[in-house]
Structure formats: structure tokens, C-alpha cells
Design a protein around this motif. Structure first.
Motif, PDB file in Angstrom:
ATOM      1  N   LEU A 156     -72.211 -31.193   6.939  1.00 17.77           N
ATOM      2  CA  LEU A 156     -73.081 -31.347   7.378  1.00 17.77           C
ATOM      3  C   LEU A 156     -74.166 -30.366   6.190  1.00 17.77           C
ATOM      4  O   LEU A 156     -75.186 -30.012   5.655  1.00 17.77           O
ATOM      5  N   THR A 157     -73.182 -29.282   6.072  1.00 19.42           N
ATOM      6  CA  THR A 157     -73.693 -27.887   5.156  1.00 19.42           C
ATOM      7  C   THR A 157     -73.989 -28.307   4.197  1.00 19.42           C
ATOM      8  O   THR A 157     -75.602 -27.890   3.834  1.00 19.42           O
ATOM      9  N   ASP A 158     -73.531 -29.357   3.694  1.00 23.16           N
ATOM     10  CA  ASP A 158     -74.294 -29.895   2.369  1.00 23.16           C
ATOM     11  C   ASP A 158     -75.744 -30.675   2.256  1.00 23.16           C
ATOM     12  O   ASP A 158     -76.101 -30.227   1.891  1.00 23.16           O
ATOM     13  N   VAL A 159     -74.881 -31.396   3.097  1.00 22.11           N
ATOM     14  CA  VAL A 159     -76.372 -31.936   3.792  1.00 22.11           C
ATOM     15  C   VAL A 159     -77.778 -31.611   4.208  1.00 22.11           C
ATOM     16  O   VAL A 159     -78.824 -31.378   3.986  1.00 22.11           O
ATOM     17  N   LEU A 160     -77.573 -30.565   4.990  1.00 23.00           N
ATOM     18  CA  LEU A 160     -78.830 -29.510   6.146  1.00 23.00           C
ATOM     19  C   LEU A 160     -79.028 -28.780   5.764  1.00 23.00           C
ATOM     20  O   LEU A 160     -80.028 -28.485   6.026  1.00 23.00           O
ATOM     21  N   VAL A 207     -90.002 -21.522  15.819  1.00 24.45           N
ATOM     22  CA  VAL A 207     -89.781 -20.474  15.243  1.00 24.45           C
ATOM     23  C   VAL A 207     -88.891 -20.128  14.103  1.00 24.45           C
ATOM     24  O   VAL A 207     -88.930 -19.243  13.299  1.00 24.45           O
ATOM     25  N   VAL A 208     -87.890 -20.700  14.305  1.00 22.31           N
ATOM     26  CA  VAL A 208     -86.925 -21.058  13.254  1.00 22.31           C
ATOM     27  C   VAL A 208     -86.960 -21.565  12.041  1.00 22.31           C
ATOM     28  O   VAL A 208     -87.665 -21.548  10.786  1.00 22.31           O
ATOM     29  N   LEU A 209     -88.227 -22.428  12.289  1.00 21.22           N
ATOM     30  CA  LEU A 209     -88.716 -23.443  11.422  1.00 21.22           C
ATOM     31  C   LEU A 209     -89.593 -22.144  10.617  1.00 21.22           C
ATOM     32  O   LEU A 209     -89.906 -22.783   9.221  1.00 21.22           O
ATOM     33  N   GLY A 210     -90.030 -21.815  11.552  1.00 21.07           N
ATOM     34  CA  GLY A 210     -91.628 -21.154   9.788  1.00 21.07           C
ATOM     35  C   GLY A 210     -91.055 -19.766  10.647  1.00 21.07           C
ATOM     36  O   GLY A 210     -92.012 -19.253   9.068  1.00 21.07           O
ATOM     37  N   THR A 211     -89.661 -19.149  10.690  1.00 17.86           N
ATOM     38  CA  THR A 211     -89.059 -17.976   9.662  1.00 17.86           C
ATOM     39  C   THR A 211     -88.368 -18.316   8.640  1.00 17.86           C
ATOM     40  O   THR A 211     -88.276 -17.520   7.670  1.00 17.86           O
ATOM     41  N   GLY A 212     -88.010 -19.898   8.916  1.00 20.89           N
ATOM     42  CA  GLY A 212     -86.824 -19.690   7.881  1.00 20.89           C
ATOM     43  C   GLY A 212     -85.598 -19.065   8.483  1.00 20.89           C
ATOM     44  O   GLY A 212     -84.519 -18.915   7.417  1.00 20.89           O
ATOM     45  N   ALA A 213     -85.358 -18.518   9.308  1.00 20.41           N
ATOM     46  CA  ALA A 213     -84.636 -18.017  10.612  1.00 20.41           C
ATOM     47  C   ALA A 213     -83.576 -18.526   9.624  1.00 20.41           C
ATOM     48  O   ALA A 213     -81.982 -17.970   9.213  1.00 20.41           O
ATOM     49  N   VAL A 214     -83.095 -19.385   9.499  1.00 18.20           N
ATOM     50  CA  VAL A 214     -82.284 -20.640   9.340  1.00 18.20           C
ATOM     51  C   VAL A 214     -81.601 -20.950   8.597  1.00 18.20           C
ATOM     52  O   VAL A 214     -82.631 -21.951   7.961  1.00 18.20           O
ATOM     53  N   GLU A 215     -81.039 -20.856   7.108  1.00 24.36           N
ATOM     54  CA  GLU A 215     -80.736 -21.636   5.700  1.00 24.36           C
ATOM     55  C   GLU A 215     -80.863 -22.739   6.318  1.00 24.36           C
ATOM     56  O   GLU A 215     -80.139 -23.410   7.106  1.00 24.36           O
ATOM     57  N   ALA A 216     -82.134 -24.448   5.806  1.00 20.64           N
ATOM     58  CA  ALA A 216     -81.856 -25.366   5.660  1.00 20.64           C
ATOM     59  C   ALA A 216     -82.157 -25.717   4.493  1.00 20.64           C
ATOM     60  O   ALA A 216     -83.107 -25.312   3.885  1.00 20.64           O
ATOM     61  N   THR A 217     -82.025 -26.696   4.110  1.00 19.41           N
ATOM     62  CA  THR A 217     -82.618 -27.933   3.016  1.00 19.41           C
ATOM     63  C   THR A 217     -83.928 -28.461   3.117  1.00 19.41           C
ATOM     64  O   THR A 217     -83.983 -28.669   4.589  1.00 19.41           O
ATOM     65  N   THR A 218     -84.687 -29.140   2.837  1.00 18.27           N
ATOM     66  CA  THR A 218     -85.413 -30.147   3.046  1.00 18.27           C
ATOM     67  C   THR A 218     -85.161 -30.471   4.122  1.00 18.27           C
ATOM     68  O   THR A 218     -86.135 -30.795   5.065  1.00 18.27           O
ATOM     69  N   LEU A 219     -84.492 -31.606   3.593  1.00 22.21           N
ATOM     70  CA  LEU A 219     -83.465 -32.513   5.096  1.00 22.21           C
ATOM     71  C   LEU A 219     -83.295 -31.470   6.118  1.00 22.21           C
ATOM     72  O   LEU A 219     -83.287 -32.288   6.777  1.00 22.21           O
TER      73      LEU A 219
END
Length: 137
Positions: free
Chosen positions: A44-48, A99-111
């Protein structure tokens, strides 16, 4: 537990059935999600894009939470107080996701960002339906 903290006998069978259904659905969806984060963290790290450590902590929390929701859903009498706590936890999950989405507190791909928003929407729906079904009729 006080009688007033339980689903009253006057509640409709439909309300009780809806509450039990949405609690069980919440338990299953949350449990599958939690187990996926635990078992498939590397994939999931590779995907998300979420770090493995975050996935494992979240997966453990979701798995334990799902078990608790399942227990509450299958009790002979559903505790109103316990359902209120579940609703509150679901609302906190939604707020933290925003909050996490708004701040980018957790690395994430667009997906990963889309997945996080979708999870928050599903959890918000569970909380709303649980609150609706909890109201006495």
C-alpha cells in the motif's frame, strides 16, 4: 448500565435494526481496512504513499475499533452511551482526516489523498446514520 442508557423498548424495530445494521457494516468495513493496513503495508505504500509506520498504527487502531464496534452491535441490548462514543470517534476520524489532507501531515500520493477523503466520507456517513438510528422514534 441504567435502563435509560439502552435502546428503549418503545423504539421501533426498524430503528433498532438500522442501528445494528450500520454498526455491523461499520465494524466490517473498518476491520477490513485495518487488517489491510496491517498486512499489506508495504504494498500500500507504493500505491497510497502512506509511510509503513503510519499504516501499521492506523491498522492496529482500526482493527481494535472494529472489534469494539462489532461487540456493541451484537449485544442483546445496544448501549446508547456506547453508540454515542462510537459516533464521536467517527467524527474525530473525519476531522483528523480533513486536517491531515489540508496540511499534508502524512505523505500520500494523489490516489492516497483520494482514498483518505473517501474513507472520511464513508466514516461520516456511518456516523450520520448511527446518529439518525439512535434517535428515539
Amino acid at each position: 448500565m441504567r435502563v435509560s442508557e439502552q435502546i428503549p423498548a418503545t423504539a421501533t424495530a426498524t430503528s433498532d435494526a438500522l442501528l445494528r445494521f450500520v454498526l455491523k457494516a461499520d465494524a466490517v468495513v473498518t476491520g477490513v481496512n485495518g487488517i489491510a493496513y496491517l498486512v499489506l503495508a508495504g504494498v500500500l505504500t507504493d500505491v497510497l504513499g502512506y509511510p509503513v509506520s503510519v499504516q501499521r498504527w492506523v491498522g492496529a487502531f482500526l482493527t481494535v475499533f472494529a472489534i469494539g464496534v462489532g461487540v456493541i452491535a451484537t449485544r442483546p441490548v445496544v448501549s446508547r452511551a456506547a453508540v454515542r462514543v462510537l459516533i464521536a470517534v467517527n467524527v474525530v476520524w473525519v476531522l483528523l482526516s480533513v486536517v491531515v489532507l489540508g496540511t499534508g501531515a502524512v505523505e500520500a500520493t494523489t490516489l492516497g489523498q483520494v482514498w483518505m477523503a473517501a474513507q472520511a466520507a464513508v466514516v461520516a456517513a456511518f456516523a450520520a446514520i448511527q446518529a439518525y438510528a439512535l434517535k428515539p422514534r
